[in-house]
Enzyme design. Structure first.
Site, mmCIF file in Angstrom:
data_model
loop_
_atom_site.group_PDB
_atom_site.id
_atom_site.type_symbol
_atom_site.label_atom_id
_atom_site.label_comp_id
_atom_site.label_asym_id
_atom_site.label_seq_id
_atom_site.Cartn_x
_atom_site.Cartn_y
_atom_site.Cartn_z
ATOM 1 N N TYR A 108 13.912 31.045 6.280
ATOM 2 C CA TYR A 108 12.676 31.780 6.567
ATOM 3 C C TYR A 108 12.471 31.982 8.067
ATOM 4 O O TYR A 108 12.722 31.090 8.863
ATOM 5 C CB TYR A 108 11.471 31.010 6.027
ATOM 6 C CG TYR A 108 11.329 31.041 4.521
ATOM 7 C CD1 TYR A 108 11.353 32.244 3.816
ATOM 8 C CD2 TYR A 108 11.148 29.863 3.806
ATOM 9 C CE1 TYR A 108 11.196 32.264 2.440
ATOM 10 C CE2 TYR A 108 10.985 29.868 2.431
ATOM 11 C CZ TYR A 108 11.010 31.083 1.752
ATOM 12 O OH TYR A 108 10.851 31.096 0.396
ATOM 13 N N LYS A 116 0.836 -1.209 0.000
ATOM 14 C CA LYS A 116 0.000 0.000 0.000
ATOM 15 C C LYS A 116 0.870 1.258 0.000
ATOM 16 O O LYS A 116 2.065 1.185 0.328
ATOM 17 C CB LYS A 116 -0.913 -0.015 1.232
ATOM 18 C CG LYS A 116 -0.170 0.003 2.557
ATOM 19 C CD LYS A 116 -1.101 -0.340 3.729
ATOM 20 C CE LYS A 116 -0.341 -0.324 5.051
ATOM 21 N NZ LYS A 116 -1.118 -0.941 6.146
HETATM 22 C C1 LIG Z 1 -0.300 -1.852 6.894
HETATM 23 C C2 LIG Z 1 -0.854 -3.145 7.390
HETATM 24 C C3 LIG Z 1 -0.028 -4.275 7.578
HETATM 25 C C4 LIG Z 1 1.481 -4.219 7.462
HETATM 26 O O1 LIG Z 1 2.042 -3.802 8.706
HETATM 27 P P1 LIG Z 1 3.629 -3.687 8.911
HETATM 28 O O2 LIG Z 1 3.762 -3.245 10.329
HETATM 29 O O3 LIG Z 1 4.110 -2.662 7.955
HETATM 30 O O4 LIG Z 1 4.198 -5.036 8.640
HETATM 31 C C5 LIG Z 1 -0.637 -5.479 7.895
HETATM 32 N N1 LIG Z 1 -1.978 -5.566 8.060
HETATM 33 C C6 LIG Z 1 -2.806 -4.494 7.926
HETATM 34 C C7 LIG Z 1 -4.257 -4.662 8.151
HETATM 35 C C8 LIG Z 1 -2.264 -3.250 7.610
HETATM 36 O O5 LIG Z 1 -3.068 -2.185 7.512
#
Ligand SMILES: *Cc1c(COP(=O)(O)O)cnc(C)c1O
Length: 369
Positions: A264, A38
């Site tokens: 800035y 993702k």
């Molecule tokens: C993002 C996510 C993961 C992955 O988690 P990590 O800590 O990056 O391994 C797994 N399950 C769900 C439901 C998530 O939203």
């Protein structure tokens, strides 16, 4: 690894293969692996990462939203893709691109069943999400029977898996709570198997879950951050290799006399004469304002150069008074020997946020061994 001539995010697929093998070795041989890609594969390059994971034999991929999955399908990714947080407005697209929805509430279930009916689907794989304590998405334990009744006899779908998500798998001070989540998940899946008369895949663990609660690996695990080289604890970080390396160059060196200010709103005043370097990376690239005023740093010729004053939109100025360097020299913002987790911690955040915040303006350069 070539010398940077502009700001680039290098994506090291060799490091990804190493991390995948490391995490797989923590699991039983037949435990399936879902690679979480993702948010542009945690800010890197979701197509390059997904292709490599597919070549490495990953069983499943996961994205948060339907449009992220569509990008992968259009790039030719064929492994099953779970959409963790689909919204009803995107169900048609989801179905068109063979993406598999997480079903996390009665409304989502009924909406999806309606879409499935309209599209004339049969046996379409869906994944039931249960809330065991994170209180974010998911059915509650007391809804199991109701969910079974809604799903049973519906030919449009089949329950491919049942999953939940841990709230604090990286924090061993919360082990008691995590074990209560595991126990709730056991009860839920037990009741569901009976109620449905089938045995959907079970998966609960994220990266830190794999490390700290391997007894709860069930049929599959879902790993994101570990694949990208960060393990939420120093001992694991040492075993992993960062996939993303943010590099840039020095645009200009400035010799600044005592008593002048930098940037800035004049948030840095030189106590004595200093040397600064201006770099072509700023908050529009993902190095946010919290990294400014001496909190964040970059690495130039193996030395840390701290950020002077406020982070600008397109630039930062760093202190190179004690560093031998010149315009055009390469700068490491993070990656390689310089951990994104450590840098993020200096600004009060975590590697996940720093990595996923690198904006699409930054050129991605994919390296395969
Ligand atoms: C993002 C996510 C993961 C992955 O988690 P990590 O800590 O990056 O391994 C797994 N399950 C769900 C439901 C998530 O939203």
């Amino acid at each position: 690894m070539s010398k940077a001539k502009e700001t680039v995010l290098e994506i090291d697929l060799g490091a990804l293969a190493h991390n995948y093998a490391y995490l797989k070795a923590k699991l039983k041989p037949d435990t399936k692996f879902m690679g979480v890609v993702k948010a542009f594969a945690y800010g890197s390059d979701s197509v390059a990462i997904a292709k490599k994971l597919q070549d490495l034999g990953v069983d499943y991929l996961a994205v948060a939203y339907v449009k992220e999955g569509v990008v992968l399908r259009k790039a030719g990714i064929t492994v099953p893709i779970l959409v963790l947080h689909p919204l009803p407005a995107s169900f048609k697209k989801l179905i068109k691109h063979d993406l598999e929805p997480s079903i996390y509430s009665e409304k989502i279930l009924l909406d999806f069943l309606r879409a499935a009916e309209e599209q004339g689907l049969g046996n379409y794989p869906v994944h039931l999400k249960f809330n065991t304590g994170l209180n974010r998405l998911g059915f509650r334990e007391d809804e199991v029977e109701h969910v079974c009744n809604l799903v049973k006899g519906r030919k449009e779908i089949r329950v491919e898996s049942v999953f939940s998500h841990l709230a604090a798998s990286e924090d061993l001070n919360e082990a008691f709570f995590t074990k209560s989540q595991i126990a709730a998940y056991e009860r839920i899946t037990g009741m569901l198997d009976k109620g449905l008369g089938s045995k959907p895949l079970r998966h609960l663990l994220n990266t830190s879950g794999i490390i700290n609660y391997p007894m709860a690996q069930y049929d599959m695990v879902r790993s994101g951050i570990g694949l990208y080289g960060y393990g939420n604890e120093a001992a694991i970080d040492k075993e992993l290799r960062p996939v993303a390396r943010l590099k840039t160059i020095i645009s200009q060196i400035n010799r600044i006399p005592a008593g002048e200010t930098v940037g800035y709103n004049r948030k840095f005043t030189s106590q004595g004469p200093i040397v600064s370097a201006t770099l072509p990376v700023g908050h529009a690239d993902g190095i946010g304002r919290p990294y400014g005023k001496g909190k964040g740093y970059v690495v130039i010729n193996e030395k840390r150069a701290y950020i002077l004053g406020n982070v600008c939109m397109d630039m930062i100025m760093v202190d190179v008074t004690d560093i031998d360097c010149k315009a055009g020299d390469e700068v490491i913002v993070f990656g390689g020997e310089s951990s994104a987790e450590t840098l993020a911690n200096h600004a009060g955040t975590i590697s996940y946020e720093l990595l996923t915040g690198i904006s699409q303006r930054v050129k991605r350069v994919v390296l395969d061994e």
